[in-house]
Design an enzyme around this catalytic site. Structure first.
Site, PDB file in Angstrom:
ATOM      1  N   ASP A 281       0.876  -1.156   0.000  1.00  6.39           N
ATOM      2  CA  ASP A 281       0.000   0.000   0.000  1.00  6.39           C
ATOM      3  C   ASP A 281       0.932   1.231   0.000  1.00  6.39           C
ATOM      4  OD1 ASP A 281      -3.199   0.613   1.610  1.00  6.39           O
ATOM      5  OD2 ASP A 281      -2.071   1.795   0.161  1.00  6.39           O
TER       6      ASP A 281
HETATM    7  C1  GLC Z   1      -4.186   4.426  -0.052  1.00  3.35           C
HETATM    8  C2  GLC Z   1      -5.114   3.291   0.279  1.00  3.35           C
HETATM    9  C3  GLC Z   1      -5.240   2.288  -0.822  1.00  3.35           C
HETATM   10  C4  GLC Z   1      -5.058   2.970  -2.164  1.00  3.35           C
HETATM   11  C5  GLC Z   1      -3.621   3.444  -2.220  1.00  3.35           C
HETATM   12  C6  GLC Z   1      -3.325   4.187  -3.519  1.00  3.35           C
HETATM   13  O1  GLC Z   1      -3.500   4.840   1.080  1.00  3.35           O
HETATM   14  O2  GLC Z   1      -4.913   2.589   1.483  1.00  3.35           O
HETATM   15  O3  GLC Z   1      -6.533   1.697  -0.693  1.00  3.35           O
HETATM   16  O4  GLC Z   1      -5.301   2.057  -3.205  1.00  3.35           O
HETATM   17  O5  GLC Z   1      -3.285   4.276  -1.125  1.00  3.35           O
HETATM   18  O6  GLC Z   1      -4.043   5.382  -3.541  1.00  3.35           O
END
Ligand code: GLC
Length: 750
Positions: A281
């Site tokens: 993430d």
């Molecule tokens: C965010 C979220 C995730 C998302 C990623 C990219 O922090 O936790 O769900 O896909 O970053 O934006």
């Protein structure tokens, strides 16, 4: 030999062989191309493929890094011309011409916004979810986005958690079915199609169990809960061919997912045999340091790579440290090669080597067909929770309506959270739809009362009360602004924000019937206000076409069919609350001594001694699977094909469902099972199947489900999957608290 003498089927078989030999290449060719390309890559180029950065447009620095092969994918670039310009550098200027993948969080729509995922889950209709993802893929792919970070498959039981809105609810079977539908919608039948977008099952795993509903917080999950509740939707998505998996921010029992070899290597890679991309993430690799699981970013990179997290999202951890880690023997080149293979494989599968550029100018955004699908989804996602004296659908005799509340005309907030590209000027709000549809038939008295959901300013209350007095019925559109749910947007008080309760109280004083419509990203604590309203329609955030859908529902052009995908608490203090709970040794009955009627100086042991709250009892306000219609349904004649199931057998469970009302309607029929006794305690109920049927007035249908022994399997706390003999209860039901009950016995048998 005359063709007619060859059986038609033989002819087909013959053609298939010819086609296979000269037509579509066998899959192996992608593997061969990947290996051939990998063998030419330098170490830096390999690590570059694992590096995902957020886009800040086209500049010299990005251009140089792409040219040097230091970037594999780019997040959040949505301008097709910029995408093509960046891609041209990768294809024409980099040494091996490896194209970039462009990614975006396309969660519930790109431009045409569908109901938030928790709303779509209320439809219990995989087709609604698949259609939504398909429309989103067509629109996103049209600008060059070929990788989305959805479906979010986190089982969610706590409405304080801001991200419950992104989930598909609290049940593993419902979330699995709908998650698979979303993968299919995004990916289509063939990833190489220009409108196919690689999906991403996230956030692996246990993110929804964040303690006290606070985002990113610790999750303590027993082995059996992990296996029986939190993992099944990911397994379903993996089995459905989901192109990627994203690990979660949280730790489980002390081990952060971004460094969790048990989760990623033992279960995902080895047990489930998943050999596609695992992406971190955002910054989650680097967050191993604040977790206290890594000494520094270099150590975090080492852990991430060895956990086989292939792509480092926006953390810049792999690129600077991988070479040193290799030299120090802390990572193996084979692990890096495998990660690079997975990235290259997806790029070939998406057809990016053959078609790296996006054709600009073809505008598919907000196509009529897309808007129609979004409206249908919003209709099916609305849940009717109360409808005293069948106030809804509004009678034709009504001559005037008061439209009041902060969400009556909130084009931005109606779309809900995780909307980056939706354009609020396209939103059809309830006010706009009501005027468009009924402006010439009804007197519409509009008085917002509050200008936004958190508004505490009561200066407009008098106008609202005046509008109410001048009308036959009050339509109150309340709830939450979009920003009050979603990532990091948790609430300890999940009541109506601002002065909405006070406004409702004043409107209730007028004595006019109130229809309460709530748009929100979570269940809203409403037990105080509920007695003041005749009807309660919960629509989550219904998206671009929410107003048109609501108008049809309010006036009966459409019939509500949604059912709750989450348990709806009376009070936030009941959280986490969910239907498939354990019974405990002291389950609360119905005759509870509650706080209002405890005698003075009551003796210490005089109150029930069972598991309930003195001030909230033990049951929710509305149970999982509950939702009303404008018609009624009767369940009868429950039948089991046998009352003894063995290992190889199946049980057909059926009943008759009849529409006993005056309107056609859709009913979501649910199958629940309870394993009465286990070597670990088992939930009081588990959803095993469901079916949404449409019945005309007076029409009856036999609904049947098939249960096999495998459907009774469960995991214990020793990573063992069990199937145990014993007695089981079974229900076919309209929701998780009612239904027709029977029982059967499972014996391993022959
Ligand atoms: C965010 C979220 C995730 C998302 C990623 C990219 O922090 O936790 O769900 O896909 O970053 O934006």
């Amino acid at each position: 030999m005359k063709i007619t003498s060859i059986k038609y089927s033989n002819l087909l078989i013959g053609m298939a062989f010819v086609f296979a030999a000269y037509g579509k290449q066998p899959d192996g060719s992608i593997d061969q191309k990947v290996d051939q390309l990998l063998s030419q890559m330098t170490w830096e180029e390999k690590i570059g493929q694992l590096n995902q950065i957020a886009s800040y447009g086209l500049n010299d620095d990005i251009a140089a890094r792409i040219k040097n092969g230091a970037i594999g994918s780019i997040l959040n670039e949505v301008d097709p011309k910029t995408i093509n310009a960046l891609q041209e550098i990768a294809v024409k200027d980099s040494r091996l011409s490896i194209p970039l993948i462009f990614a975006r969080d396309v969660i519930h729509g790109f431009k045409t916004i569908f109901p938030v995922p928790l709303g779509q889950a209320s439809s219990w209709n995989p087709l609604v979810v698949e259609n939504g993802a398909r429309v989103a893929a067509v629109e996103a792919a049209s600008v060059g986005i070929r990788w989305t970070f959805a479906p979010m498959l986190d089982i969610s039981r706590d409405h304080r958690w801001g991200r419950i809105v992104e989930s598909l609810g609290e049940d593993p079977v419902l979330a699995s079915r709908l998650g698979v539908a979303m993968v299919k919608g995004f990916q289509g039948d063939d990833l190489s199609q220009p409108t196919s977008v690689a999906a991403c099952a996230k956030h692996y795993a246990g993110y929804g169990a964040a303690e006290s509903g606070r985002d990113y917080n610790t999750a303590i999950i027993s082995g059996e809960q992990l296996r029986n509740v939190y993992l099944p939707p990911f397994k379903a998505a993996v089995d459905a061919g989901c192109a990627s998996v994203m690990v979660s921010f949280n730790e489980i029992n002390g081990v952060p997912s971004s460094g969790n070899e048990y989760l990623v290597k033992q279960i995902l890679r080895d047990e489930w045999r998943y050999d596609d991309i695992v992406v971190s993430d955002w910054h989650s690799i680097g967050e191993l340091v604040p977790h206290g699981f890594a000494r520094d970013l270099k150590h975090a990179a080492e852990i991430g790579i060895n956990t086989t997290i292939d792509v480092d999202m926006e953390n810049h951890a792999y690129l600077p440290f991988a070479a040193e880690l290799l030299k120090e023997g802390k990572i193996k080149e084979a692990v890096i090669n495998q990660a690079v293979r997975r990235v290259l494989k997806l790029k070939y599968e998406l057809g990016l080597f053959d078609r790296p550029y996006i054709k600009t100018g073809n505008n598919v955004m907000y196509a009529d067909a897309h808007l129609q699908k979004a409206k249908e989804a919003a209709v099916e996602s609305a849940v009717l929770l109360k409808n005293e004296n069948n106030l809804l659908p509004l009678s034709q005799k009504i001559r005037s309506i008061a439209v009041i509340g902060p969400m009556a005309d909130a084009p931005h907030d109606q779309m809900g959270t995780w909307v980056f590209d939706g354009d609020k000027t396209h939103t059809v709000t309830p006010l706009a739809a009501l005027f468009a549809e009924y402006g010439d038939k009804l007197k519409i008295n509009y008085a917002q009362g509050l200008t936004f959901s958190r508004d505490m300013n009561r200066s407009k209350f008098s106008q609202a009360v005046e509008a109410a007095r001048a009308s036959d019925v009050i339509l109150f559109f309340g709830g939450e602004e979009a920003i009050l749910s979603g990532e990091a947007h948790c609430r300890a008080d999940i009541g109506l924000p601002g002065a909405q309760r006070e406004l409702l109280a004043e409107l209730a004083q007028t004595g006019k019937p109130i229809v309460l419509v709530v748009m929100a990203g979570r269940a809203i604590e409403i037990y105080r206000e509920l007695p003041w309203v005749k009807s309660y329609l919960f629509t989550f955030h219904p998206g671009t076409m929410g107003g048109a859908a609501l108008t049809d529902l309010l006036f009966g052009k459409a019939v509500p069919s949604g059912k709750l995908p989450v348990t709806y608490p009376k009070m936030v203090g009941q959280s986490p609350i969910y239907y498939n709970h354990k019974n405990s040794g002291r389950p609360a009955g119905d005759d509870l001594q509650t706080i209002e009627n405890i005698p003075l100086e009551a003796g210490q042991v005089s109150l029930g001694n069972t598991n309930y709250y003195l001030d909230a009892g033990q049951s929710p306000l509305f149970p999982f699977g509950f939702g009303l219609s404008y018609t009624t349904f009767e369940y009868s004649d429950l039948k089991l094909s046998t009352t003894t199931l063995d290992k190889s057998g199946k049980i057909e469970i059926s009943c008759t469902v009849k529409n006993t009302g005056m309107r056609a309607g859709a009913e979501i029929v649910q199958l629940y099972v309870c394993d009465r006794v286990g070597t670990i305690t088992r939930p009081v109920k588990e959803l095993k199947d469901f079916d949404k049927i449409v019945l005309q007035p007076g029409e009856a249908k036999t609904v049947s489900f098939t249960l096999a022994a495998d459907d009774l399997k469960f995991w214990n706390n020793h990573d063992e999957e069990l199937l145990e003999e014993g007695d089981y209860s079974v229900w076919i039901a309209p929701n998780s608290t009612e239904g027709l009950e029977s029982s059967f016995t499972y014996l391993h048998g022959k």
